[in-house]
Scaffold this motif. Structure first.
Motif, PDB file in Angstrom:
ATOM      1  N   ASP A 243       0.995  -1.167   0.088  1.00 40.78           N
ATOM      2  CA  ASP A 243       0.165   0.046   0.012  1.00 40.78           C
ATOM      3  C   ASP A 243       0.752   1.188   0.111  1.00 40.78           C
ATOM      4  OD1 ASP A 243      -2.267  -1.578  -0.089  1.00 40.78           O
ATOM      5  OD2 ASP A 243      -2.481  -1.461   2.227  1.00 40.78           O
ATOM      6  N   PHE A 244       1.954   1.204   0.063  1.00 38.54           N
ATOM      7  CA  PHE A 244       3.211   2.148   0.201  1.00 38.54           C
ATOM      8  C   PHE A 244       3.732   2.455  -1.239  1.00 38.54           C
ATOM      9  CE2 PHE A 244       3.252   4.360   4.478  1.00 38.54           C
ATOM     10  CZ  PHE A 244       3.889   5.270   4.106  1.00 38.54           C
ATOM     11  N   LYS A 245       3.998   3.556  -1.805  1.00 41.13           N
ATOM     12  CA  LYS A 245       4.478   3.891  -3.097  1.00 41.13           C
ATOM     13  C   LYS A 245       6.010   4.174  -2.605  1.00 41.13           C
ATOM     14  CE  LYS A 245       4.344   5.764  -7.623  1.00 41.13           C
ATOM     15  NZ  LYS A 245       3.716   6.675  -8.547  1.00 41.13           N
ATOM     16  N   ILE A 246       7.050   3.145  -3.037  1.00 44.05           N
ATOM     17  CA  ILE A 246       8.606   3.682  -2.803  1.00 44.05           C
ATOM     18  C   ILE A 246       9.071   4.367  -3.935  1.00 44.05           C
ATOM     19  CG2 ILE A 246      10.618   3.079  -2.097  1.00 44.05           C
ATOM     20  CD1 ILE A 246       9.199   0.695  -0.473  1.00 44.05           C
ATOM     21  N   ASN A 247       9.132   5.365  -4.231  1.00 43.21           N
ATOM     22  CA  ASN A 247       9.749   5.955  -5.443  1.00 43.21           C
ATOM     23  C   ASN A 247      11.361   6.185  -5.434  1.00 43.21           C
ATOM     24  OD1 ASN A 247       6.984   6.613  -6.209  1.00 43.21           O
ATOM     25  ND2 ASN A 247       6.986   8.550  -4.652  1.00 43.21           N
ATOM     26  N   LYS A 248      11.774   5.676  -6.575  1.00 44.99           N
ATOM     27  CA  LYS A 248      13.270   5.992  -6.700  1.00 44.99           C
ATOM     28  C   LYS A 248      13.627   6.995  -7.740  1.00 44.99           C
ATOM     29  CE  LYS A 248      17.563   3.389  -7.936  1.00 44.99           C
ATOM     30  NZ  LYS A 248      17.791   3.575  -9.071  1.00 44.99           N
ATOM     31  N   LEU A 249      14.376   7.911  -7.127  1.00 46.20           N
ATOM     32  CA  LEU A 249      14.945   8.938  -7.893  1.00 46.20           C
ATOM     33  C   LEU A 249      16.276   9.131  -8.122  1.00 46.20           C
ATOM     34  CD1 LEU A 249      12.933  11.828  -5.988  1.00 46.20           C
ATOM     35  CD2 LEU A 249      12.035  10.570  -7.752  1.00 46.20           C
ATOM     36  N   GLY A 250      16.702   9.121  -9.452  1.00 50.74           N
ATOM     37  CA  GLY A 250      18.108   9.011  -9.888  1.00 50.74           C
ATOM     38  C   GLY A 250      18.495   7.696  -9.974  1.00 50.74           C
ATOM     39  N   LYS A 251      19.969   7.311 -10.537  1.00 51.64           N
ATOM     40  CA  LYS A 251      20.146   6.229 -11.133  1.00 51.64           C
ATOM     41  C   LYS A 251      21.721   6.412 -11.249  1.00 51.64           C
ATOM     42  CE  LYS A 251      19.777   2.556 -14.313  1.00 51.64           C
ATOM     43  NZ  LYS A 251      19.013   2.016 -15.599  1.00 51.64           N
ATOM     44  N   THR A 252      22.675   5.297 -11.034  1.00 52.91           N
ATOM     45  CA  THR A 252      24.060   5.239 -11.317  1.00 52.91           C
ATOM     46  C   THR A 252      24.484   3.922 -11.555  1.00 52.91           C
ATOM     47  OG1 THR A 252      25.898   5.760 -10.506  1.00 52.91           O
ATOM     48  CG2 THR A 252      24.611   5.087  -8.837  1.00 52.91           C
ATOM     49  N   ASN A 282       1.288   7.812   1.887  1.00 50.59           N
ATOM     50  CA  ASN A 282       1.422   6.495   1.090  1.00 50.59           C
ATOM     51  C   ASN A 282       2.598   6.446   0.104  1.00 50.59           C
ATOM     52  OD1 ASN A 282       0.759   8.260  -0.835  1.00 50.59           O
ATOM     53  ND2 ASN A 282      -1.306   7.485  -1.450  1.00 50.59           N
ATOM     54  N   GLN A 283       3.725   7.590   0.347  1.00 49.56           N
ATOM     55  CA  GLN A 283       4.734   7.381  -0.306  1.00 49.56           C
ATOM     56  C   GLN A 283       6.149   7.638   0.416  1.00 49.56           C
ATOM     57  OE1 GLN A 283       4.914   9.941  -3.693  1.00 49.56           O
ATOM     58  NE2 GLN A 283       3.716  11.794  -2.772  1.00 49.56           N
ATOM     59  N   VAL A 284       7.285   7.351  -0.348  1.00 49.87           N
ATOM     60  CA  VAL A 284       8.513   7.496   0.079  1.00 49.87           C
ATOM     61  C   VAL A 284       9.445   7.818  -0.949  1.00 49.87           C
ATOM     62  CG1 VAL A 284      10.553   6.608   1.238  1.00 49.87           C
ATOM     63  CG2 VAL A 284       8.270   6.207   2.400  1.00 49.87           C
TER      64      VAL A 284
END
Length: 382
Positions: A243-252, A282-284
């Motif tokens: 139920d939680f949206k874990i957003n990933k910002l960035g990439k390497t 509901n998000q991180v």
């Protein structure tokens, strides 16, 4: 430093030279008023004070000095060529005099008295320092004892909670099996498994604390892909928290030198806390990038936040934010372990937070082996 007070320049100069020749630091005053000004500005171990002075005599000066909070305990030796009667000597002692010497002064006797006083002063000062350190140690041990008792109480509660739940689910599981209710049995088994995972995590944290304290926390340092490490942590926690949206910002795609498992432990702790301390959201956001030879990773939630005055303590061992200690479970050691892991990587850990707007935990570590070794060694010498 010794202050000599005398209205006759020849007396000041001669006594000053003798004391300086014997390695004493000396200051002078040519009047009672001048002496009081200097006493207010400087700290003196001893004042050698002439009794017969115009405007303000030595007794009046001593009485005034006794009213100064910073100088009231300063030792005074009175010198007098005229007032040699017992009543004057008695008055000198009553005005705070350590000694009363009549002129002409036997300089050798005066030096012996001053050296004896300095020896007593040094012994007294050292005894006071020892006493202060002992009091600090006693106070520290009382804080440590209270912390230990509080920790044992919290740990006992935290360990019993999942254990009690497991026992309850096993009993329900047995009843479901006796009724041949496979669906309910699987449900109880899954819940028991979740509680066992919580119990395992608590035990792992306690073992890590023990290893940190004994200097035996091991690290397997090697090159790995930081992006993959973060992806694995997010995937695992996303499945556990659908139920939680874990957003990933960035990439390497760059490689990082370090202990992949330990750093993943930090990321998991950050994300788990972000979900735990952000009820009603509901998000991180998880941010990762590598710049100028440093890996930056942060986890931002939009929850309750941490008071500014408590943000510096959040990585201390056994520390729990007061406002949240009754609302959320925890031993107060997860972030302490994270801080130790980042320190062993020669990095920096921190938090930015605003009440009711959320918190952002982050760490920065060098990506190459040499820099990690250099910064870790530097941190040991601080």
């Amino acid at each position: 430093m010794i202050l000599i007070v005398d209205d006759r320049p020849e007396n000041l100069i001669s006594l000053q030279k003798v004391l300086q020749a014997n390695n004493f630091e000396v200051d002078t005053a040519s009047s009672g008023e001048d002496a009081l000004k200097k006493v207010l500005k400087n700290n003196y171990v001893l004042i050698i004070l002439d009794v017969q002075m115009p405007d303000m005599d030595g007794f009046e000066v001593a009485e005034a000095i006794s009213g100064f909070s910073k100088a009231k305990d300063t030792a005074i030796i009175f010198l007098s060529a005229v007032n040699t009667e017992l009543r004057f000597i008695t008055k000198g002692y009553l005005n705070g005099g350590l000694d009363y010497i009549t002129k002409p002064v036997d300089i050798n006797v005066l030096l012996l008295k001053i050296k004896t006083f300095y020896r007593i002063y040094e012994q007294s000062r050292k005894l006071n320092e020892v006493q202060e350190k002992l009091l600090e140690e006693i106070e520290f041990r009382k804080l440590a004892e209270n912390k230990k008792d509080e920790f044992i109480s919290i740990a006992s509660h935290e360990l019993k909670t999942p254990l009690t739940s497991v026992k309850g689910y096993i009993q329900l599981l047995q009843r479901s099996l006796s009724r041949d209710d496979k669906t309910m049995a699987e449900n109880h088994l899954a819940k028991a498994s979740t509680q066992l995972e919580k119990l395992n995590d608590l035990i792992v944290d306690l073992l890590d604390i023990s290893k940190i304290e004994s200097g035996k926390l091991k690290f397997n340092m090697q090159s790995f892909c930081a992006d993959n490490m973060v992806n694995n942590a997010i995937e695992m926690l996303q499945q556990a928290n659908p139920d939680f949206k874990i957003n990933k910002l960035g990439k390497t795609n760059e490689m990082v030198f370090g202990d992949e498992i330990r750093l993943e432990q930090v990321v998991i702790n950050f994300i788990t806390n972000a979900i735990k301390y952000a009820p009603g959201t509901n998000q991180v956001n998880v941010t990762i990038n590598i710049k100028d030879g440093q890996l930056y990773l942060s986890v931002k939630d939009f929850g309750i936040g941490i008071p500014k005055e408590q943000q510096q303590k959040i990585f201390d061992k056994f520390y729990r934010v007061e406002e949240n200690s009754n609302r959320f479970n925890g031993l107060g050691i997860g972030l302490y372990i994270c801080a130790e892991i980042i320190a062993r990587h020669g990095g920096k850990i921190g938090v930015n937070s605003v009440i009711d707007e959320g918190s952002e935990f982050y760490f920065i570590i060098p990506t190459d082996e040499q820099t990690i070794s250099e910064q870790e060694e530097a941190s040991k010498t601080i």
